[in-house]
Design a protein around this motif. Structure first.
Motif: not given
Length: 277
Positions: A104, A127, A155-156, A169, A172-173
């Protein structure tokens, strides 16, 4: 020790940071490793990409544990490269049991309507779509090594809680979490588990760079690691500025091991409470 003995894990983004840490921790627990990394820069990133020398260091650290690693350069934006890498790894190591889709990046940030198309689409292609490509390339081997298996997607906390100036971002996560849950439903009947790890900011080059220091500390002359830490503390529920890669690796080992054999569809936060703060 030995929590994943006899297993083979395929890890993307393995040259440094979380990917290297995952490779080493899984090897310490008995797994052999198939590792890939782009080993190049991505346009509009504020920090340099990993290098071949860093991937070679990952190889050295894994081999120091006594395990075997097959490492290649490969771009998660290119399905053929991924397929060749995992095919070559399985040809040498004999099987595949675990997939860690970790690669990522963070490209240029700012208001969503001022981002360049390249900054947005390149990030999502790595990502999110890169995660899909990684798993797709691995699936024939994962099924052949069954029954069962474990797929772990990075992921995040940004896949749980949105933030300003990082729409690409965040998208994407969040997408990784949705993809994980859809895959978990599809693969559950085959006893293949799919989960994500959702870290807070991790102490890697993605946050430890001059651009992030200046963004986090406006008005501060020559901000650095200490100033970023002070600013980051205000965002966390726990008194920590960020998490270390190895803390995410501990979660990866758990999700890769038979200890989590009935855990699927889980977005596991390792974030110091940032997603609830």
């Amino acid at each position: 020790m030995g929590r994943v003995s006899g297993k083979v894990a395929f890890i993307t983004g393995a040259a440094r940071g979380q990917g290297r840490s995952h490779a080493v921790r899984l090897a310490e627990e008995g797994a052999d490793i198939i590792a890939v990394d782009l080993c190049d820069d991505v346009p509009e990133m504020a920090y340099p990409g990993g290098t071949r020398e860093e991937l070679d260091e990952t190889v050295r650290l894994v081999e120091r544990t006594g395990r075997t690693i097959v490492a290649q350069q490969a771009d998660v934006r290119d399905f053929t490269q991924l397929q060749r890498a995992v095919d070559a790894g399985v040809a040498e190591l004999g099987r595949l049991d675990v997939v860690v889709a970790n690669a990522g990046v963070l490209t240029a940030i700012g208001p969503f309507d001022q981002m360049s198309e390249a900054a947005f689409t390149d990030l999502v292609d790595i990502n999110l779509t890169g995660v899909w490509r990684t798993v797709k390339a691995a699936m024939p081997h994962l099924r052949a090594g069954g029954p069962g298996g474990s797929i772990i997607l990075t992921s995040s906390s940004a896949g749980i809680r949105a933030s300003r100036s990082t729409a690409h971002y965040v998208a994407s996560k969040f997408g990784v979490v949705g993809l994980m849950r859809a895959m978990a439903l599809e693969l559950g009947p085959e006893m293949i588990r799919v989960n994500s790890v959702n870290p807070a900011q991790v102490d890697t080059p993605m946050i430890q760079n001059d651009f992030m220091y200046r963004r986090a500390c406006p008005g501060v002359d020559s901000p650095g690691r200490e100033e970023l830490a002070a600013a980051s503390l205000t965002r966390m529920a726990m008194p920590i500025p960020w998490v270390d890669s190895v803390e995410i690796s501990h979660a990866v080992v758990f999700l890769a091991s038979d200890e989590s054999r009935y855990v699927t569809g889980l977005a596991m936060t390792v974030d110091g409470g940032i997603s609830i703060a």
